[in-house]
Enzyme design. Structure first.
Site, mmCIF file in Angstrom:
data_model
loop_
_atom_site.group_PDB
_atom_site.id
_atom_site.type_symbol
_atom_site.label_atom_id
_atom_site.label_comp_id
_atom_site.label_asym_id
_atom_site.label_seq_id
_atom_site.Cartn_x
_atom_site.Cartn_y
_atom_site.Cartn_z
ATOM 1 N N TYR A 1 49.771 -23.880 -22.063
ATOM 2 C CA TYR A 1 48.769 -23.775 -23.132
ATOM 3 C C TYR A 1 48.530 -22.340 -23.589
ATOM 4 C CZ TYR A 1 46.193 -22.445 -18.995
ATOM 5 O OH TYR A 1 45.823 -21.815 -17.840
ATOM 6 N N GLY A 2 49.144 -21.364 -22.937
ATOM 7 C CA GLY A 2 48.827 -19.960 -23.219
ATOM 8 C C GLY A 2 50.046 -19.136 -23.550
ATOM 9 N N THR A 3 50.246 -18.062 -22.787
ATOM 10 C CA THR A 3 51.295 -17.097 -23.097
ATOM 11 C C THR A 3 52.706 -17.611 -22.829
ATOM 12 O OG1 THR A 3 51.223 -16.053 -20.910
ATOM 13 C CG2 THR A 3 49.714 -15.182 -22.600
ATOM 14 N N LEU A 4 52.848 -18.784 -22.221
ATOM 15 C CA LEU A 4 54.179 -19.358 -21.986
ATOM 16 C C LEU A 4 54.667 -20.216 -23.156
ATOM 17 C CD1 LEU A 4 53.850 -20.348 -18.220
ATOM 18 C CD2 LEU A 4 55.238 -18.502 -19.172
ATOM 19 N N GLU B 1 52.434 -17.256 -11.984
ATOM 20 C CA GLU B 1 51.026 -17.530 -12.267
ATOM 21 C C GLU B 1 50.094 -17.135 -11.117
ATOM 22 O OE1 GLU B 1 50.066 -18.102 -15.106
ATOM 23 O OE2 GLU B 1 51.426 -19.407 -16.199
#
Length: 195
Positions: free
Chosen positions: A46-49, A121
């Site tokens: 949901y983010g920087t990936l 992570e």
């Protein structure tokens, strides 16, 4: 070795040499679709990936394992997705029922990539990997039809990296439904290589 790496949607065609052309991961001999699907884990990012975000490149790097994009989805339950800390890191707080339903991407990853993501992570210290029900919005996996993997309600259980330990003030930060490092929030992510 011959065959494909086995990732659903990743290796839908033969590749020359010893690597899977789409993901760069090692090919495995004798993979059947049933065996390869059993070895792949669904992960919701949901983010920087996500594609177009600063850390997406780690999913493309075959030395980390194999990650095959399957589609887009959103959490069935709302969660607070906040941007927090000195490096403006997107964090999904493990507070189901609060915040918003969060949009992201679904990947099938092999065991090597899952281990890499745990380390990347900071799991279990910074993030915890948990199973969350994801409603599929778009399915692009060409190897496996969604009905083979989805529940009858159009959902899929995916691993998600959430933040279980956080500063109390993070609960009061603005909650986002769709993260973009360059979004209107003005809180640009500070990549690891710049820290």
């Amino acid at each position: 070795m011959s065959g494909w790496c086995g990732a659903a949607g990743c290796c839908s065609r033969p590749a020359g040499g010893g690597l899977c052309a789409p993901c760069g991961g090692p090919k495995a001999a004798g993979n059947t679709k049933a065996a390869s699907v059993a070895r792949m884990a669904p992960v919701f990012v949901y983010g920087t990936l996500k594609r177009g975000q600063p850390n997406h490149k780690v999913l493309l790097d075959g030395t980390n394992g194999c990650a095959a994009f399957q589609g887009r989805g959103r959490t069935v339950e709302p969660y607070p997705l906040v941007i927090a800390g000195e490096h403006n890191i997107p964090r999904l707080l493990n507070l189901p029922g609060q915040g918003q339903c969060v949009v992201g991407e679904i990947y099938a990853v092999d065991e090597q990539m899952l281990r890499f993501l745990d380390e990347f992570e900071g799991c279990p210290d910074m993030y915890q990997r948990m199973l969350v029900r994801i409603a599929v919005l778009e399915w692009e996996d060409t190897q496996g039809a969604p009905e083979e993997t989805l529940a009858s309600d159009g959902t899929l259980q995916c691993f998600v990296y959430s933040t279980g330990t956080y500063s109390p003030e993070w609960v009061h930060l603005p909650s986002h439904d769709n993260y973009d490092s360059h979004g209107k929030h003005g809180l640009r992510y500070n990549p690891r290589e710049n820290r």
